[in-house]
Design a protein around this motif. Sequence first.
Motif, PDB file in Angstrom:
ATOM      1  N   ASN A 767       0.600  -1.247   0.085  1.00  0.00           N
ATOM      2  CA  ASN A 767      -0.065   0.013   0.031  1.00  0.00           C
ATOM      3  C   ASN A 767       1.012   1.347  -0.084  1.00  0.00           C
ATOM      4  O   ASN A 767       0.640   2.125   0.883  1.00  0.00           O
ATOM      5  CB  ASN A 767      -0.907   0.117   1.397  1.00  0.00           C
ATOM      6  N   LEU A 794      -3.121  -7.399  -2.973  1.00  0.00           N
ATOM      7  CA  LEU A 794      -3.646  -5.986  -3.421  1.00  0.00           C
ATOM      8  C   LEU A 794      -2.357  -5.195  -3.484  1.00  0.00           C
ATOM      9  O   LEU A 794      -1.615  -5.115  -2.428  1.00  0.00           O
ATOM     10  CB  LEU A 794      -4.562  -5.163  -2.670  1.00  0.00           C
ATOM     11  N   ASN A 796      -1.869  -1.860  -4.990  1.00  0.00           N
ATOM     12  CA  ASN A 796      -2.289  -0.505  -5.763  1.00  0.00           C
ATOM     13  C   ASN A 796      -1.359   0.365  -5.768  1.00  0.00           C
ATOM     14  O   ASN A 796      -1.674   1.634  -5.939  1.00  0.00           O
ATOM     15  CB  ASN A 796      -3.429  -0.404  -4.812  1.00  0.00           C
ATOM     16  N   TYR A 817      -4.798  -8.159  -7.447  1.00  0.00           N
ATOM     17  CA  TYR A 817      -5.139  -6.861  -8.015  1.00  0.00           C
ATOM     18  C   TYR A 817      -3.766  -6.250  -7.979  1.00  0.00           C
ATOM     19  O   TYR A 817      -3.136  -6.117  -7.159  1.00  0.00           O
ATOM     20  CB  TYR A 817      -6.325  -5.918  -7.202  1.00  0.00           C
ATOM     21  N   ASN A 819      -1.096  -3.447 -10.079  1.00  0.00           N
ATOM     22  CA  ASN A 819      -1.130  -2.318 -11.292  1.00  0.00           C
ATOM     23  C   ASN A 819      -0.326  -2.729 -12.455  1.00  0.00           C
ATOM     24  O   ASN A 819       0.057  -3.914 -12.660  1.00  0.00           O
ATOM     25  CB  ASN A 819      -0.200  -1.040 -10.524  1.00  0.00           C
TER      26      ASN A 819
END
Length: 954
Positions: A767, A794, A796, A817, A819
Motif C-alpha cells: 500500500n 492487493l 495498488n 489486483y 497495477n
Amino acid sequence: DFHLGVGDAGARNYGTDLSNDSYLPFNTDIDSVCYGRDAINRVSTGGDDLCYTRPRGTSWDIGADELITRIYRSVGPSEDEVLEAGASNHLNISGSTATFDTALGDDVGVGDALEYDDDNDGDIDANDSIAFISGRTSSTVFTIKTAAGGIPTAPSAADEIHWNINRAYTSLSYAEAGTENTLIDFDLRNFDTGNRDIAVNSEQWNIACYAHGTTADTAGTTIDGWTTAPQNYIKIYTPTLTSEVGTSQRHSGKWDEGKYRLEISMTYDYQMAIKVDDDGIRIDGLQFKITNNDYLATRAIGFWTISASGTGYVSNSIIKAVFTTTNADSVLGITTTSSANGTYYIWNNIIYDLDVSGQNVNTAGITNVGKMYAYNNTLYNNYKGIYRTGGTIVAKNNLVQSCANGYDGNFDASSNYNISNLASDAPSPSYRSNLATTVSFTDTINSDFHLASTDTAARNLGVDLSQDYNLPITNDIDGQGRISNFQYPISNWDIGADESATSIFRSIAPSMSTYLDRGVDESGTDLTISGTTMTLENAAPDNVGVGDVIQYDANNDGAIDAIAFISARASSTSFTVQARDGANPVATTNDQDWQIFRAYTTLDNAEGGVENTANIDDDVDDFDISVSRNDGKDIYASNEQWNIACYANGTTVDTVEVIIYNWTTAPQNYIKIYTPTLTSEVGTSQRHLGKWDGNKYALTVTGTGPLIIYEDYVRVDGLQTSIISSSDNSVSIYVALISTNNEFRISNNIITGSFSGTAYPYGIHLNDVDIVGAMVWNNIIYGFSNNSTGYGILANNPTLLNYFYNNTIINSYRGIYSNSGGLLKNNISYNNIVDYYYGSSNSSNTNNLSKDATAPGAAACPNANCYYRSKTLSFVSTTPGTEDFHLALSDTDAKNKGTQLCSDSYLPFSTDIDGNSRPCSPDTWDIGADEVIQAMININRNVNFGRGVNFNAK
C-alpha cells in the motif's frame, strides 16, 4: 580567525609532510572532523575529505591550518523542475545558516543552488543573491555559502518567501564547462565559468551528482583546463551522508536505475564517459554504463594527459558494458595512457561484462601506465581483470572471477591477497598462491556481486589496509566500515569491493520462557566452547536450533557470566555459536552451569528488543540493549544482517501484532523472519508442509493484522499467519511507507483469516506508491472475503515493477489486483468471487491460471501457455477447516503447465512451498505454490498412500 588567508605566500605550501614522521605521524589539521586512527569515525563523517585534511607526499601548510575553501555544486540529469520554492515556506538566513519553516524534500542537498530575493522587492533579479548548500543539519536547517565559498548576504527582511532551489547543473559535462541550469534566473546564472585555477584560489571543488528519477546522464565529459594541486582537487561524487542530503544518491553496491548514473552510447573510437586531462581528479560512487556500437576503442574512465607528479582517484563505483557488436576491441573500464604517468588510486570498484565473446584481447576492467594502487576491487566477466600495460601496479585484496585472464602482466612484489578464478595468475603469495579460487556471490544472474553469507573463499581472508601508507582505506563500496586490526587485532577484511554483513541470529517461540536444555541434571552434561564451536557431552533436543541463547559459566566459578547464540547446527551435540554481536564467544571447558533458551517469547518482542528475561540470568539478559522499542536498530551502520528464527511451542500460537519500524536497513543488511527447516539449522523442521499445521509456528492475531512492515529490506519466509477481524481494514501482511530504494520478499507462507461484520480483508497488501522490488512467491492465500470485499493480494501502487510468482489464491473476493507494472507468472487465482485477476497488463505476464476468463498473459500471446483461463482444478481438500491446497494427483490443468523460473531474470528460484525441488529442465513446472513430484506420485500409486504422507521425511 587565524586560518590562513587565500592570498598567503609565507606559510602556504612551505611546510614538510609529517604523515610518516618517525616520532609523531599525523595528517590532519585543526579543522579535521576525525581523531587519531578512528576508522569508524572516518566513515561516519565522510571519509578522507573531511578527515585526512593534509596531503601525503607533498608540501604542507605551516601552522595549525591547512588552507582549503570547499566549493559545492550539484548535478541532476535533465533536471527540468524546480526542487523547492518559497510561497508559504518562509526562509531566514543568519550568517551561513539557512532555516526554512517547512521541511524540504529529502533529495535537496549539498551543491544545490538557492536563489532568493534579498532586497525584498517581490521578485528575483540582478539585485538579488544566489548561494549554494554546503551542509545539511536537518530537513529545515542547511549551511550555505556564496559561489566563492564566502558568507552569503542575508535578506533585508525576515521570513523571505521569494526563493527557489534548483540543481546547479543538468549534466556533469555542463558542470565541468560552467554551463548553468537555465531554471536559475538569468541575472544570477553566471556564477561559474569552468577551467578555474583552484590551486591559486585554495579551493576544493565538490561536484555532487543526484538521481533524477530513472533519468540517466548521457553526455560524455572531458575534464580539462583546470589548475589543481594535491589538496585543491575536483571531487565528482554521489552524496550519501545525512549531513549532505536527506536520502542517499548512491547505489548500494549493485546497479541501481534509481540512483545517479552516467550512460554513454559510444559513437566514435576512443570515446569515453569521463576523460581526464587534469591532475588530482577524484571520482567516487558513480555508476557507468558504456554501450559499444561497433567502435573499436572505448573507455568508461580514461586518465589521458596527467603529469608525472599528478594523481587520479576512482573509488566505490560500478562500471559495466553492453555490446551491440562483436567487432569492438580495447574496451576498458578504468585506464591510463602513455601520456598519463602519474599515480593512481583505484579501490572498492565493481567492473563487469567487459567482454564480447572472448574476442577482445585488449579488453579489461583496469589497465595502467604510471604507478597504480589497486585495492579491494571486484571484476567479473571481463576478458581481462587487471591488465598491466606498463609502469607499476600494486594490487591488494582484488577479486577476479569469470575472466579469460585474471591478472595480466608483472605486478609489484608487494601485491598480495588477490583472488582469481584461474590457477596461476593472481599475485597472492600469502593466500591461494597459484590456486584457482571460486567465490560465492549473492546473485550473479542479477549482477549482485556482494559476497554471499556462505562464501568461504573471500570473506575474512584479506589483509587490513586501514593503515596502508600509500592508500589507507576503511570502508567498502556500500560505505560500510571495514573493521581494522588496530581496533580488533583478530579481524580480517573481505577480499573484493564488498565487506559482507555479519549474520546475527535470534530465536522466538510463543510464551516459551523456560529452558530447552541444561547442564545440571541427574548425570550432568559438559559444555565446551572453543572458537565458534560448542560441543555438548549429551545430545540436545531436536527443537534446539539457530538463534537460541546459551547462558553459561565461562570461568567455572559457579556463576553465570557469559552468553552465546547458536548460528548453525552440525549435529545434536555440535553447534556453531557467536557472541551477541557476531564475534567469537567467550571460551569455556566442561561447564555444567549452562542452560539453553529461546531469545524471545514473541516476534513482536524480538522486533522491539524485549528479551526473554524470565529465567535468563540478570547479568547477561540485556543482550540486545542496542535494539529499541521506538528506534529499532541501525544494522547498516553495524553491517549486520538479522535472522529471526520462529519456533513452535506445542500448539501455542503467537498472538501479538508485529510492527517492523525504525530499523535502518540496506540490501545486504536486511531482516529475515523465517521458520528454520534444515538440519543445519534445527533437528526438526519448524515449518508447515504447505498445509496449515497447528504444531508449527503460527502468528494469529485478532484485530487489524498480524504483520505490518514499515521498513525496507525485510524478508518473510515460511510463516503461518491468520487474522480474525470483524471491522476495519484487516490485513495479514501489510507493507507501506517504504522508500524508493527498497526490496522485500514474502515467500512460502500460508496466509488465511476469519472475517465478519464490516471487516475489509486483505491477504497481502502493498500500500504505497513507492513500493518497488517486491518479490512475492510460493504463498498459499485463502479466505479473504467478507461482504463483497476482500483481496488475496492487493498491490495498488500505480506503475512500479513488483514480482508475483507461483502463488495460489483461493476462496477470496478478488484474487490478485496488481497495477500495470506488476509482473505475474505461474499464479493460480481460483474459486474467488469476482475479478480473479485485475489491473496488470504487463507484456511479460505468463502462465497464470484462473477459473474465470481473467488470467493475464502476454499482450501478443506467442503460444498457448501465456495464460490458462476458465480451468477446473483439483486440490487435496477444499473442505473448510481441513483445507489442503496441494494439487491433487488427478489434476490436469495446473500440473506441468507453468514456465520454469530457475534462471528468471528478476526472481530465480527452484523450490515450492514445501521445499520440494521444481525441475529446471524440461520446462514443466506446476502452476501455483505446490509442485507435485512425479517420483512421489508413482510411489503413492504403488502403495496407495494419500497426499498426507510426509514427503520431506521420506
